[in-house]
Enzyme design. Sequence first.
Site, PDB file in Angstrom:
ATOM      1  N   GLY A   1      14.521  -7.967   4.372  1.00  0.00           N
ATOM      2  CA  GLY A   1      15.186  -7.959   5.810  1.00  0.00           C
ATOM      3  C   GLY A   1      14.883  -9.257   6.392  1.00  0.00           C
ATOM      4  O   GLY A   1      14.988  -9.403   7.834  1.00  0.00           O
TER       5      GLY A   1
ATOM      6  N   ALA B   1       2.969  16.746  -6.351  1.00  0.00           N
ATOM      7  CA  ALA B   1       2.469  15.185  -6.174  1.00  0.00           C
ATOM      8  C   ALA B   1       1.141  15.088  -7.027  1.00  0.00           C
ATOM      9  O   ALA B   1       0.804  14.138  -7.582  1.00  0.00           O
ATOM     10  CB  ALA B   1       2.061  14.747  -4.834  1.00  0.00           C
TER      11      ALA B   1
ATOM     12  N   GLY C   1       0.644  15.522 -13.431  1.00  0.00           N
ATOM     13  CA  GLY C   1       0.719  14.199 -14.236  1.00  0.00           C
ATOM     14  C   GLY C   1       1.956  14.297 -15.258  1.00  0.00           C
ATOM     15  O   GLY C   1       2.701  15.109 -15.384  1.00  0.00           O
ATOM     16  N   GLY C   2       1.629  13.295 -16.166  1.00  0.00           N
ATOM     17  CA  GLY C   2       2.836  13.313 -17.050  1.00  0.00           C
ATOM     18  C   GLY C   2       3.021  12.150 -18.046  1.00  0.00           C
ATOM     19  O   GLY C   2       1.898  10.953 -17.848  1.00  0.00           O
TER      20      GLY C   2
ATOM     21  N   CYS D   1       0.793  -6.450  12.018  1.00  0.00           N
ATOM     22  CA  CYS D   1       1.051  -5.012  12.068  1.00  0.00           C
ATOM     23  C   CYS D   1      -0.247  -4.348  11.997  1.00  0.00           C
ATOM     24  O   CYS D   1      -0.262  -3.143  12.367  1.00  0.00           O
ATOM     25  CB  CYS D   1       1.956  -4.806  10.762  1.00  0.00           C
ATOM     26  SG  CYS D   1       1.322  -5.308   9.151  1.00  0.00           S
TER      27      CYS D   1
ATOM     28  N   CYS E   1       0.398 -12.759   4.517  1.00  0.00           N
ATOM     29  CA  CYS E   1       0.997 -11.792   3.968  1.00  0.00           C
ATOM     30  C   CYS E   1       2.506 -12.027   3.624  1.00  0.00           C
ATOM     31  O   CYS E   1       2.725 -11.502   2.374  1.00  0.00           O
ATOM     32  CB  CYS E   1       1.183 -10.220   5.233  1.00  0.00           C
ATOM     33  SG  CYS E   1       1.880  -8.995   4.701  1.00  0.00           S
TER      34      CYS E   1
END
Length: 384
Positions: free
Chosen positions: A159, A47, A50-51, A231, A135
């Site tokens: 959904g 993780a 880089g690149g 949430c 939100c």
Amino acid sequence: MQELIGDSARGSEWALVRLRVDGDKIVDADAPGVAEDLRGLSLLEAAAVGGETLPLRAGPGAVGVTLRLWLDPHGPDSDRACCSPSAVIEARRACHKLGLPHVTLDRRQEFRRAVVTTFVRGYGRGDTPNPCVRCNGGFRFAELLAFTRRIGAARLATGHYARIVERDGRLLLARALDEQKDQSYMLARLEPRLLSRVWFPLGDQRKEETRLEAARAGLAAARRPESQEACFLAGGDYRSFLARNGLESQSGPLVDTGGAVIGMHSGHWAFTPGQRRGLGIAAPEPLYALETDARTNTVVIGPRAALARTQVSARGRLFVAAVRVEAKLRYRSPAVPAAVEPTPRGFRLALDEPAYGVARGQAAVLYDGDVVVGSGLVTSSATV
């Protein structure tokens, strides 16, 4: 041995990555553009590699995407939140089970600034904000549609239980078939001009059908309990959350409709119009919070009849011309027939019958039949 399909962040772009993992080590990787060979690394080590910038392109199939949003670390039940780490993992597994790539957009800090901070400030000034409206109708779709553009996808499917219909040559939001799960109220601030890029595949079916489909597909979401509150509260009480996030307890007067002090409270922000519990006043008839004044830290209380409102003003707009509408003024309240009149910054409603518990900061959503024809935030209300 397992195959993982995911994303590799490149600033605002995304690159598709396919990994074969044995235990906690990567044994093979299809990850063009990364700066070094990933084989032999753990997922955590990979993780950090880089690149170059490589865009993930949406092909003939789908790309799964989940927003990782901020949750109160003191909340007692974060796993039930729609944006919890476990929900993100389940979404990823569902996509991988279907052979689809999955991307997680970490928007915790952006969400906290745009939605959570606004929620706290709203209560601080005496409003009753609905963070789910802000939100769903704003932040969430702004982020997801921006991602849709970046990967070249034709449209965004979510959904949500809502429908999109055509009215007089333009697309408008409409109630879902399942009235008990309808989310058009929460989505009402979504700009109609964006609807051509959105798809609500669940809008024409009932929640029970969705769960059965998910169960037949072997998806864990079929058994996932529903979240009932905002949430980010992670199952906690919003008053405790507000107290931990900048709204200090401060003693103030409880007054009746004539202005006489009949008790004390510890913070106006802990009360909202229509609230009955927590007043701490013994009376021969039930009493309710009627309104709050943040400037004087005062809470006005009185009988239920004093909650009645027949005139409501809102900041927002009409999406199409309308004279008569059904106005929904709180998520759990029934819509009320009303006459609507546009104003320079929104609209004014004359209700056919009184509404109770109308609060500043709540969404006022206007329907013509099942179609959303206007939306705004309540700024004031009165009885005429």
